[in-house]
Design a protein around this motif. Structure first.
Motif, PDB file in Angstrom:
ATOM      1  N   PRO A 193     -41.406  38.628 -34.340  1.00 17.17           N
ATOM      2  CA  PRO A 193     -41.374  37.386 -35.116  1.00 17.17           C
ATOM      3  C   PRO A 193     -42.716  36.666 -35.011  1.00 17.17           C
ATOM      4  O   PRO A 193     -43.478  36.882 -34.064  1.00 17.17           O
ATOM      5  CB  PRO A 193     -40.255  36.577 -34.461  1.00 17.17           C
ATOM      6  CG  PRO A 193     -40.121  37.138 -33.091  1.00 17.17           C
ATOM      7  CD  PRO A 193     -40.532  38.576 -33.177  1.00 17.17           C
ATOM      8  N   LEU A 194     -43.001  35.813 -35.980  1.00 19.58           N
ATOM      9  CA  LEU A 194     -44.206  34.996 -35.902  1.00 19.58           C
ATOM     10  C   LEU A 194     -44.128  34.121 -34.653  1.00 19.58           C
ATOM     11  O   LEU A 194     -43.032  33.699 -34.262  1.00 19.58           O
ATOM     12  CB  LEU A 194     -44.329  34.114 -37.141  1.00 19.58           C
ATOM     13  CG  LEU A 194     -44.525  34.838 -38.472  1.00 19.58           C
ATOM     14  CD1 LEU A 194     -44.465  33.842 -39.623  1.00 19.58           C
ATOM     15  CD2 LEU A 194     -45.834  35.601 -38.466  1.00 19.58           C
ATOM     16  N   ASP A 202     -35.153  40.240 -37.105  1.00 14.64           N
ATOM     17  CA  ASP A 202     -33.696  40.137 -37.018  1.00 14.64           C
ATOM     18  C   ASP A 202     -33.055  41.485 -36.707  1.00 14.64           C
ATOM     19  O   ASP A 202     -32.055  41.552 -35.991  1.00 14.64           O
ATOM     20  CB  ASP A 202     -33.119  39.548 -38.304  1.00 14.64           C
ATOM     21  CG  ASP A 202     -33.356  38.046 -38.400  1.00 14.64           C
ATOM     22  OD1 ASP A 202     -33.548  37.391 -37.363  1.00 14.64           O
ATOM     23  OD2 ASP A 202     -33.349  37.535 -39.531  1.00 14.64           O
ATOM     24  N   GLY A 203     -33.628  42.549 -37.235  1.00 14.37           N
ATOM     25  CA  GLY A 203     -33.126  43.885 -36.912  1.00 14.37           C
ATOM     26  C   GLY A 203     -33.283  44.178 -35.426  1.00 14.37           C
ATOM     27  O   GLY A 203     -32.394  44.766 -34.798  1.00 14.37           O
ATOM     28  N   ASN A 251     -29.384  36.472 -33.101  1.00 12.16           N
ATOM     29  CA  ASN A 251     -28.720  36.554 -31.796  1.00 12.16           C
ATOM     30  C   ASN A 251     -29.557  36.038 -30.617  1.00 12.16           C
ATOM     31  O   ASN A 251     -29.058  35.978 -29.505  1.00 12.16           O
ATOM     32  CB  ASN A 251     -28.268  37.987 -31.476  1.00 12.16           C
ATOM     33  CG  ASN A 251     -27.330  38.535 -32.517  1.00 12.16           C
ATOM     34  OD1 ASN A 251     -26.356  37.878 -32.873  1.00 12.16           O
ATOM     35  ND2 ASN A 251     -27.622  39.719 -33.029  1.00 12.16           N
ATOM     36  N   TYR A 252     -30.803  35.666 -30.825  1.00  8.98           N
ATOM     37  CA  TYR A 252     -31.686  35.264 -29.724  1.00  8.98           C
ATOM     38  C   TYR A 252     -32.482  34.009 -30.087  1.00  8.98           C
ATOM     39  O   TYR A 252     -32.871  33.827 -31.229  1.00  8.98           O
ATOM     40  CB  TYR A 252     -32.666  36.392 -29.373  1.00  8.98           C
ATOM     41  CG  TYR A 252     -31.958  37.587 -28.781  1.00  8.98           C
ATOM     42  CD1 TYR A 252     -31.856  37.750 -27.411  1.00  8.98           C
ATOM     43  CD2 TYR A 252     -31.362  38.535 -29.605  1.00  8.98           C
ATOM     44  CE1 TYR A 252     -31.185  38.832 -26.867  1.00  8.98           C
ATOM     45  CE2 TYR A 252     -30.674  39.618 -29.075  1.00  8.98           C
ATOM     46  CZ  TYR A 252     -30.595  39.758 -27.710  1.00  8.98           C
ATOM     47  OH  TYR A 252     -29.914  40.822 -27.165  1.00  8.98           O
ATOM     48  N   GLY A 273     -33.238  41.905 -33.113  1.00  7.27           N
ATOM     49  CA  GLY A 273     -32.210  41.089 -32.477  1.00  7.27           C
ATOM     50  C   GLY A 273     -30.833  41.728 -32.531  1.00  7.27           C
ATOM     51  O   GLY A 273     -30.090  41.717 -31.550  1.00  7.27           O
ATOM     52  N   ARG A 274     -30.484  42.307 -33.669  1.00  9.96           N
ATOM     53  CA  ARG A 274     -29.193  42.996 -33.785  1.00  9.96           C
ATOM     54  C   ARG A 274     -29.145  44.194 -32.848  1.00  9.96           C
ATOM     55  O   ARG A 274     -28.175  44.413 -32.126  1.00  9.96           O
ATOM     56  CB  ARG A 274     -28.951  43.439 -35.227  1.00  9.96           C
ATOM     57  CG  ARG A 274     -28.511  42.325 -36.137  1.00  9.96           C
ATOM     58  CD  ARG A 274     -28.070  42.832 -37.501  1.00  9.96           C
ATOM     59  NE  ARG A 274     -29.132  43.519 -38.235  1.00  9.96           N
ATOM     60  CZ  ARG A 274     -30.049  42.916 -38.981  1.00  9.96           C
ATOM     61  NH1 ARG A 274     -30.059  41.598 -39.082  1.00  9.96           N
ATOM     62  NH2 ARG A 274     -30.971  43.603 -39.611  1.00  9.96           N
ATOM     63  N   TRP A 275     -30.209  45.007 -32.881  1.00  9.31           N
ATOM     64  CA  TRP A 275     -30.273  46.194 -32.032  1.00  9.31           C
ATOM     65  C   TRP A 275     -30.203  45.830 -30.551  1.00  9.31           C
ATOM     66  O   TRP A 275     -29.482  46.456 -29.780  1.00  9.31           O
ATOM     67  CB  TRP A 275     -31.560  46.977 -32.334  1.00  9.31           C
ATOM     68  CG  TRP A 275     -31.765  48.153 -31.448  1.00  9.31           C
ATOM     69  CD1 TRP A 275     -31.219  49.394 -31.605  1.00  9.31           C
ATOM     70  CD2 TRP A 275     -32.572  48.218 -30.272  1.00  9.31           C
ATOM     71  NE1 TRP A 275     -31.635  50.219 -30.587  1.00  9.31           N
ATOM     72  CE2 TRP A 275     -32.466  49.519 -29.765  1.00  9.31           C
ATOM     73  CE3 TRP A 275     -33.368  47.288 -29.605  1.00  9.31           C
ATOM     74  CZ2 TRP A 275     -33.132  49.921 -28.606  1.00  9.31           C
ATOM     75  CZ3 TRP A 275     -34.034  47.691 -28.460  1.00  9.31           C
ATOM     76  CH2 TRP A 275     -33.915  48.993 -27.976  1.00  9.31           C
ATOM     77  N   ALA A 276     -30.942  44.782 -30.158  1.00 10.44           N
ATOM     78  CA  ALA A 276     -30.951  44.366 -28.757  1.00 10.44           C
ATOM     79  C   ALA A 276     -29.557  43.924 -28.307  1.00 10.44           C
ATOM     80  O   ALA A 276     -29.102  44.296 -27.226  1.00 10.44           O
ATOM     81  CB  ALA A 276     -31.963  43.245 -28.553  1.00 10.44           C
ATOM     82  N   LYS A 277     -28.857  43.150 -29.150  1.00  9.53           N
ATOM     83  CA  LYS A 277     -27.506  42.709 -28.774  1.00  9.53           C
ATOM     84  C   LYS A 277     -26.559  43.892 -28.671  1.00  9.53           C
ATOM     85  O   LYS A 277     -25.743  43.971 -27.751  1.00  9.53           O
ATOM     86  CB  LYS A 277     -26.977  41.685 -29.775  1.00  9.53           C
ATOM     87  CG  LYS A 277     -25.633  41.127 -29.354  1.00  9.53           C
ATOM     88  CD  LYS A 277     -25.143  40.043 -30.258  1.00  9.53           C
ATOM     89  CE  LYS A 277     -23.793  39.540 -29.734  1.00  9.53           C
ATOM     90  NZ  LYS A 277     -23.226  38.531 -30.608  1.00  9.53           N
ATOM     91  N   GLU A 278     -26.652  44.821 -29.610  1.00 11.70           N
ATOM     92  CA  GLU A 278     -25.805  46.011 -29.562  1.00 11.70           C
ATOM     93  C   GLU A 278     -26.048  46.820 -28.293  1.00 11.70           C
ATOM     94  O   GLU A 278     -25.164  47.536 -27.828  1.00 11.70           O
ATOM     95  CB  GLU A 278     -26.058  46.901 -30.783  1.00 11.70           C
ATOM     96  CG  GLU A 278     -25.545  46.330 -32.079  1.00 11.70           C
ATOM     97  CD  GLU A 278     -26.040  47.081 -33.306  1.00 11.70           C
ATOM     98  OE1 GLU A 278     -26.721  48.116 -33.163  1.00 11.70           O
ATOM     99  OE2 GLU A 278     -25.748  46.613 -34.418  1.00 11.70           O
ATOM    100  N   ASN A 279     -27.243  46.690 -27.732  1.00 13.34           N
ATOM    101  CA  ASN A 279     -27.603  47.411 -26.517  1.00 13.34           C
ATOM    102  C   ASN A 279     -27.534  46.519 -25.273  1.00 13.34           C
ATOM    103  O   ASN A 279     -28.121  46.837 -24.238  1.00 13.34           O
ATOM    104  CB  ASN A 279     -28.989  48.039 -26.668  1.00 13.34           C
ATOM    105  CG  ASN A 279     -28.933  49.254 -27.552  1.00 13.34           C
ATOM    106  OD1 ASN A 279     -28.628  50.345 -27.093  1.00 13.34           O
ATOM    107  ND2 ASN A 279     -29.192  49.080 -28.843  1.00 13.34           N
TER     108      ASN A 279
END
Length: 87
Positions: free
Chosen positions: A61-62, A34-35, A70-71, A37-43
């Motif tokens: 992720p597994l 999830d971190g 976000n994904y 995902g957050r970082w990717a969206k912020e970028n």
């Protein structure tokens, strides 16, 4: 971005980042799917591509997880997984 996936196609993308950028951003601590995902969206990443066979990280992720923050997973063939940004 795994080199094998985008070989000879770099000029088609304005910006490419790799999970190594995420590791540097997090200083290699507290890394989670999830971190990522957050970082990717912020970028402004429209998608995340992961190579589970040759370049897997503990924070991926597994393979059975259908989404991360976000994904949503759109593709998985046993090696590559593609997660698309949920708008």
């Amino acid at each position: 971005m795994p080199l094998t996936f985008f070989f000879n196609e770099y000029d088609k993308f304005k910006t490419l980042r790799t999970h190594e950028n995420y590791k540097l951003y997090c200083h290699k601590i507290n890394m989670t799917p999830d971190g990522l995902g957050r970082w990717a969206k912020e970028n402004n990443a429209g998608f995340i591509l992961m190579d589970y066979q040759f370049n897997q990280e503990k924070f991926f992720p597994l393979p059975s997880d259908p989404d991360i923050e976000n994904y949503r997973r759109a593709y998985f063939d046993g090696r590559f997984a593609v997660f698309l940004l949920v708008k």
